[in-house]
Design an enzyme around this catalytic site. Structure first.
Site, mmCIF file in Angstrom:
data_model
loop_
_atom_site.group_PDB
_atom_site.id
_atom_site.type_symbol
_atom_site.label_atom_id
_atom_site.label_comp_id
_atom_site.label_asym_id
_atom_site.label_seq_id
_atom_site.Cartn_x
_atom_site.Cartn_y
_atom_site.Cartn_z
ATOM 1 N N ASN A 46 -71.204 -71.393 -56.251
ATOM 2 C CA ASN A 46 -71.849 -72.487 -55.514
ATOM 3 C C ASN A 46 -71.087 -72.747 -54.221
ATOM 4 O O ASN A 46 -69.873 -72.968 -54.236
ATOM 5 C CB ASN A 46 -71.856 -73.740 -56.394
ATOM 6 C CG ASN A 46 -72.250 -74.980 -55.615
ATOM 7 O OD1 ASN A 46 -73.124 -74.925 -54.762
ATOM 8 N ND2 ASN A 46 -71.599 -76.092 -55.915
ATOM 9 N N ARG A 176 -61.974 -72.915 -17.229
ATOM 10 C CA ARG A 176 -62.394 -74.112 -17.946
ATOM 11 C C ARG A 176 -63.882 -74.405 -17.725
ATOM 12 O O ARG A 176 -64.578 -73.708 -16.988
ATOM 13 C CB ARG A 176 -61.532 -75.300 -17.516
ATOM 14 C CG ARG A 176 -60.073 -75.142 -17.911
ATOM 15 C CD ARG A 176 -59.147 -76.054 -17.151
ATOM 16 N NE ARG A 176 -59.497 -77.453 -17.342
ATOM 17 C CZ ARG A 176 -58.878 -78.459 -16.724
ATOM 18 N NH1 ARG A 176 -57.891 -78.204 -15.871
ATOM 19 N NH2 ARG A 176 -59.254 -79.703 -16.950
ATOM 20 N N LYS A 194 -61.332 -74.786 -12.708
ATOM 21 C CA LYS A 194 -61.980 -75.929 -13.354
ATOM 22 C C LYS A 194 -63.106 -76.435 -12.451
ATOM 23 O O LYS A 194 -62.875 -76.793 -11.304
ATOM 24 C CB LYS A 194 -60.948 -77.036 -13.604
ATOM 25 C CG LYS A 194 -61.430 -78.134 -14.562
ATOM 26 C CD LYS A 194 -62.123 -79.293 -13.850
ATOM 27 C CE LYS A 194 -61.141 -80.148 -13.132
ATOM 28 N NZ LYS A 194 -61.789 -81.395 -12.601
ATOM 29 N N HIS A 206 -53.925 -64.308 -8.165
ATOM 30 C CA HIS A 206 -52.880 -64.695 -9.109
ATOM 31 C C HIS A 206 -52.233 -66.034 -8.751
ATOM 32 O O HIS A 206 -52.204 -66.454 -7.596
ATOM 33 C CB HIS A 206 -51.772 -63.626 -9.205
ATOM 34 C CG HIS A 206 -51.429 -62.960 -7.905
ATOM 35 N ND1 HIS A 206 -51.126 -61.635 -7.822
ATOM 36 C CD2 HIS A 206 -51.359 -63.447 -6.652
ATOM 37 C CE1 HIS A 206 -50.876 -61.312 -6.562
ATOM 38 N NE2 HIS A 206 -51.013 -62.393 -5.840
ATOM 39 N N ASN A 220 -60.747 -64.498 0.271
ATOM 40 C CA ASN A 220 -59.513 -64.176 -0.451
ATOM 41 C C ASN A 220 -58.643 -65.426 -0.551
ATOM 42 O O ASN A 220 -58.369 -66.084 0.454
ATOM 43 C CB ASN A 220 -58.745 -63.075 0.277
ATOM 44 C CG ASN A 220 -57.496 -62.673 -0.484
ATOM 45 O OD1 ASN A 220 -57.539 -61.859 -1.399
ATOM 46 N ND2 ASN A 220 -56.352 -63.245 -0.120
ATOM 47 N N TYR A 230 -57.065 -84.385 -7.265
ATOM 48 C CA TYR A 230 -56.952 -85.702 -7.898
ATOM 49 C C TYR A 230 -55.919 -86.539 -7.154
ATOM 50 O O TYR A 230 -54.766 -86.131 -7.004
ATOM 51 C CB TYR A 230 -56.543 -85.522 -9.357
ATOM 52 C CG TYR A 230 -56.472 -86.801 -10.156
ATOM 53 C CD1 TYR A 230 -57.547 -87.694 -10.199
ATOM 54 C CD2 TYR A 230 -55.336 -87.116 -10.892
ATOM 55 C CE1 TYR A 230 -57.489 -88.858 -10.941
ATOM 56 C CE2 TYR A 230 -55.265 -88.280 -11.647
ATOM 57 C CZ TYR A 230 -56.339 -89.142 -11.668
ATOM 58 O OH TYR A 230 -56.268 -90.300 -12.404
ATOM 59 N N ALA A 266 -50.163 -68.994 5.651
ATOM 60 C CA ALA A 266 -49.399 -69.194 4.418
ATOM 61 C C ALA A 266 -48.500 -70.412 4.533
ATOM 62 O O ALA A 266 -47.949 -70.705 5.597
ATOM 63 C CB ALA A 266 -48.553 -67.953 4.130
#
Length: 295
Positions: A46, A176, A194, A206, A220, A230, A266
């Site tokens: 069962n 995400r 995200k 990377h 790129n 945030y 950069a």
């Protein structure tokens, strides 16, 4: 894993046995403690999953009495009660035993999570996705991945993500919820996305975080680039156009918009919009103080 599952299936002997009559009709469910040696030899168990007529169930529950000299009331007793009343009782046989495995501790939860992960990864591979290491690739449900995309090890892709064709994801990427990645995109090692919309042919190779952003086609993103989305109170968006080149270690202070065909030097911290075809440099002038460190 197979040995672990075998031991787990063997442990199911503690479940109730399904008793059938000579023509196969379900007569009753007998719990392990109450089963005879002959009943314990029955291999049909069962699962504990039921579908009842609620009114008949309520009437049957009123007739349950304690069993086993321990004052226990068995829900499974209602099967015999309903049979004796002439009601229709049946059982569905599950071919895949993993469908009925219970979760009683964290070890069993991890095992079932592993089984689900294998199923999801297998389905994507059948659809033409290359997953280099299925044991270390974590794809949640409701993920869409296009054909000929390659997923490298230690990559996590959360629910609802859409990835196009001929992409390269990972290793060690974390994608995400809310991300949409077009065809021919590269998301490299230690990249986190995200709510990111990534255009066709764009590369985020990377060590970058792209959150709450839209990035155009054939752009790129240099190593170590982040969107500062945030401010402590609300999330804001970064928009980067087509054919842009972002140098390494760039910070985008959202909200900010970067035009098409731009070059971001950069090490820049970008706080204002950048028009198309522009070179943007936002960093302090280098000063060398000779002999300073001799002190």
């Amino acid at each position: 894993m197979q040995q672990y599952l075998l031991q787990w299936f063997q442990s199911l002997h503690g479940y109730g046995r399904i008793i059938r009559d000579e023509i196969g009709h379900v007569k009753a469910i007998v719990e392990e403690k109450d089963a005879t040696l002959e009943e314990k030899s029955i291999k049909e168990i069962n699962s504990g999953i039921y579908c009842f007529d609620i009114q008949e169930l309520i009437l049957a529950l009123e007739k349950i009495t304690p069993n086993n000299n321990q004052g226990e009331y068995y829900l499974t007793d209602v099967i015999k009660i309903m049979n004796d009343k002439g009601l229709k009782v049946g059982a569905m046989i599950i071919e895949d035993k993993t469908e009925i495995l219970g979760v009683n501790d964290r070890a069993q939860l991890e095992m079932l999570t592993r089984i689900l992960r294998i199923r999801i990864n297998d389905e994507h591979m059948k659809n033409g996705v290359t997953i280099e290491d299925t044991n270390n690739t974590y794809i949640y449900d409701d993920v869409k991945i296009g054909i000929d995309t390659v997923i490298h090890p230690n990559t996590t892709i959360k629910s609802g993500v859409e990835i196009g064709k001929n992409c390269e994801i990972g290793p060690n990427a974390y994608i995400r919820e809310g991300c949409k990645i077009a065809d021919n995109v590269k998301i490299g090692s230690f990249v986190e996305l995200k709510k990111a919309i990534i255009g066709k042919g764009t590369k985020v190779p990377h060590l970058s975080y792209m959150g709450d952003c839209e990035i155009g086609e054939n752009t790129n993103i240099g190593c170590g680039t982040i969107t500062c989305n945030y401010d402590g109170f609300k999330k804001s968006k970064t928009r980067i156009g087509n054919h842009a080149f972002v140098g390494s270690n760039v910070n985008f202070i959202a909200p900010v918009e970067i035009g098409d065909n731009t070059l971001i030097a950069a090490g820049s911290t970008i706080t204002e919009d950048v028009p198309k075809d522009a070179l943007s440099i936002a960093r302090e002038r280098q000063i060398n103080k000779e002999g300073w460190n001799k002190k």
